[in-house]
Write an enzyme that holds these catalytic residues in place. Structure first.
Site, mmCIF file in Angstrom:
data_model
loop_
_atom_site.group_PDB
_atom_site.id
_atom_site.type_symbol
_atom_site.label_atom_id
_atom_site.label_comp_id
_atom_site.label_asym_id
_atom_site.label_seq_id
_atom_site.Cartn_x
_atom_site.Cartn_y
_atom_site.Cartn_z
ATOM 1 N N ASN A 1 0.814 -1.216 0.000
ATOM 2 C CA ASN A 1 0.000 0.000 0.000
ATOM 3 C C ASN A 1 0.846 1.264 0.000
ATOM 4 O O ASN A 1 0.329 2.368 0.168
ATOM 5 C CB ASN A 1 -0.940 0.003 1.208
ATOM 6 C CG ASN A 1 -1.970 -1.111 1.131
ATOM 7 O OD1 ASN A 1 -2.470 -1.430 0.055
ATOM 8 N ND2 ASN A 1 -2.283 -1.720 2.266
ATOM 9 N N HIS B 1 3.029 2.437 2.132
ATOM 10 C CA HIS B 1 3.382 3.129 3.367
ATOM 11 C C HIS B 1 4.145 2.150 4.255
ATOM 12 O O HIS B 1 4.154 0.940 4.013
ATOM 13 C CB HIS B 1 2.164 3.726 4.084
ATOM 14 C CG HIS B 1 1.103 2.733 4.429
ATOM 15 N ND1 HIS B 1 -0.234 2.986 4.304
ATOM 16 C CD2 HIS B 1 1.166 1.472 4.914
ATOM 17 C CE1 HIS B 1 -0.936 1.944 4.683
ATOM 18 N NE2 HIS B 1 -0.111 1.016 5.064
ATOM 19 N N CYS C 1 3.326 6.805 7.287
ATOM 20 C CA CYS C 1 4.689 7.263 7.061
ATOM 21 C C CYS C 1 5.135 6.801 5.685
ATOM 22 O O CYS C 1 4.967 5.630 5.332
ATOM 23 C CB CYS C 1 5.596 6.710 8.154
ATOM 24 S SG CYS C 1 7.340 7.054 7.919
#
EC number: 3.1.2.-
Length: 415
Positions: A314, A316, A351
């Site tokens: 995904n 991240h 993040c």
């Protein structure tokens, strides 16, 4: 019939009218040896036979004249002498027979019904786990590898968290809900929706050691109006001892806009049949995590950056990676003498690959008992919060500080 066709390509079958004694012209000769040609009587005139046998179709000689003498046409059309080479099988027939065998086998394979008859019989053919408890609980075993243990020869907290994540994804896959292989249902895939973890609680009673085999059971339940709860129980396969309990809350996010989303009715219809009506295995820790900054932190670790391998599909950072970053600012003397026994994480934002982070840790003065408690914050350099957390520690080789919840909150007996 397929086997007969295949064998006949290797071993030609004799004709039904074959005789062992010499007969009239046109019968199979008693000997095929070219070293001892025989003469054939024909009206008192004897002519030496050609060393080659008459041509055959389906085991019967054909193409011969009624008389015993050969004409000029016969001499030109006679087959070459029978040798080892020209007596090999007809490869075209052999290929056709093999093809027929494979086509028949494929047809039989496609006709078989591999669909499970009952939900509790759902089993992954590759050994990734199985569905039990009326199709509501997923079970998978793991062996603790040498590269999954730490300096004290026990599995690390990252290993435990990886087992939780792996079973969650395999549960969705084996249950037939995964559209892209990473936890998204078909309706989620259509709407560019993904699951993101909002909160995670883990309680470790004992860490397994190298060579141990653990059994992980996991299931899902409703959490509020737009959330899903997933629980885990990790136990020792040999003794049945509960090693770890974990509970998490997940919400939906749009993969393109990176904003949280409500659960569409179409997605809800896909997942709700798999929900278990059961309380969480860990009582929700609703204590508010205090604000942490440079002034209140006891330890700060700066300049933490994700590597390419830290990203998931995904795009991240994998949530397990955050735990390693949090422990970066934990005092070394605590890491050497104590072990993590309780973990609570609240995920605030994702993040990315280019992020630079800071890890802050402070001693929690409210912690009691003989262990230690810490407050944690993982944030971006600009101050944006990524993860807030609380950890509890106990002396190594000790027992957990406090009472471990009993198995009464689990959805059933998993033996």
């Amino acid at each position: 019939m397929v086997a007969t066709a295949a064998s006949s390509a290797f071993f030609p079958l004799p004709s039904a009218d074959t005789s062992s004694r010499p007969g009239k012209l046109g019968n199979k000769p008693s000997s095929l040896s070219p070293l001892k040609p025989k003469s054939t009587p024909n009206g008192g005139l004897q002519v030496k036979a050609n060393a080659s046998a008459p041509p055959k179709i389906n085991g019967s000689p054909v193409g011969l004249k009624s008389g015993g003498l050969k004409t000029q046409e016969d001499a030109h059309s006679a087959p070459p002498p029978r040798t080892f080479i020209n007596q090999l099988p007809d490869w075209s027939m052999l290929l056709a027979a093999i093809t027929t065998v494979f086509l028949a086998a494929e047809k039989q394979w496609m006709m078989l019904d591999w669909k499970p008859k009952r939900p509790d019989m759902l089993v992954d053919p590759f050994g990734l786990g199985s569905i039990v408890q009326d199709g509501l609980v997923f079970r998978q075993n793991f062996s603790i590898r040498s590269y999954e243990i730490g300096a004290d020869r026990t599995a690390s907290i990252e290993t435990v968290m990886n087992h939780l994540q792996e079973t969650a994804l395999n549960h969705v896959k084996i249950a037939g809900l995964s559209n892209d292989g990473f936890g998204r249902t078909p309706e989620m895939y259509k709407r560019d929706l993904i699951w993101v973890v909002a909160k995670m609680q883990v309680m470790v009673n004992r860490y397994p050691t190298w060579g141990d085999t653990v059994e992980v059971n996991t299931w899902v339940a409703k959490s509020g109006k737009n959330g899903m709860r997933r629980d885990w129980l990790i136990s020792d396969c040999n003794t049945g001892e509960i090693l770890t309990r974990a509970s998490s809350v997940w919400v939906m996010m749009n993969q393109k806009t990176r904003r949280l989303s409500k659960i569409p009715d179409e997605v809800r219809n896909e997942i709700e049949p798999h929900f278990v009506d059961s309380p969480p295995v860990i009582e929700d820790d609703d204590r508010k995590l205090p604000k942490l900054d440079e002034k209140t932190a006891d330890s700060i670790r700066k300049g933490l950056t994700p590597r390419w391998n830290d990203l998931d599909v995904n795009q991240h950072v994998n949530n397990v990676k955050y735990i390693g970053w949090i422990l970066e600012s934990t005092p070394p003397e605590v890491l050497e003498t104590q072990e993590l026994c309780s973990l609570t994480l609240e995920y605030r934002r994702e993040c990315g690959r280019e992020s630079v982070l800071e890890s802050l840790t402070a001693m929690d003065p409210s912690g009691g008992g003989y262990g230690s408690q810490f407050q944690h914050l993982l944030r971006l350099e600009d101050g944006g919060e990524i993860v807030k957390g609380r950890t509890e520690w106990r002396p190594k080789n000790g027992v957990i500080n406090g009472v471990v919840p009993t198995g009464e909150s689990s959805p059933g007996d998993y033996s």
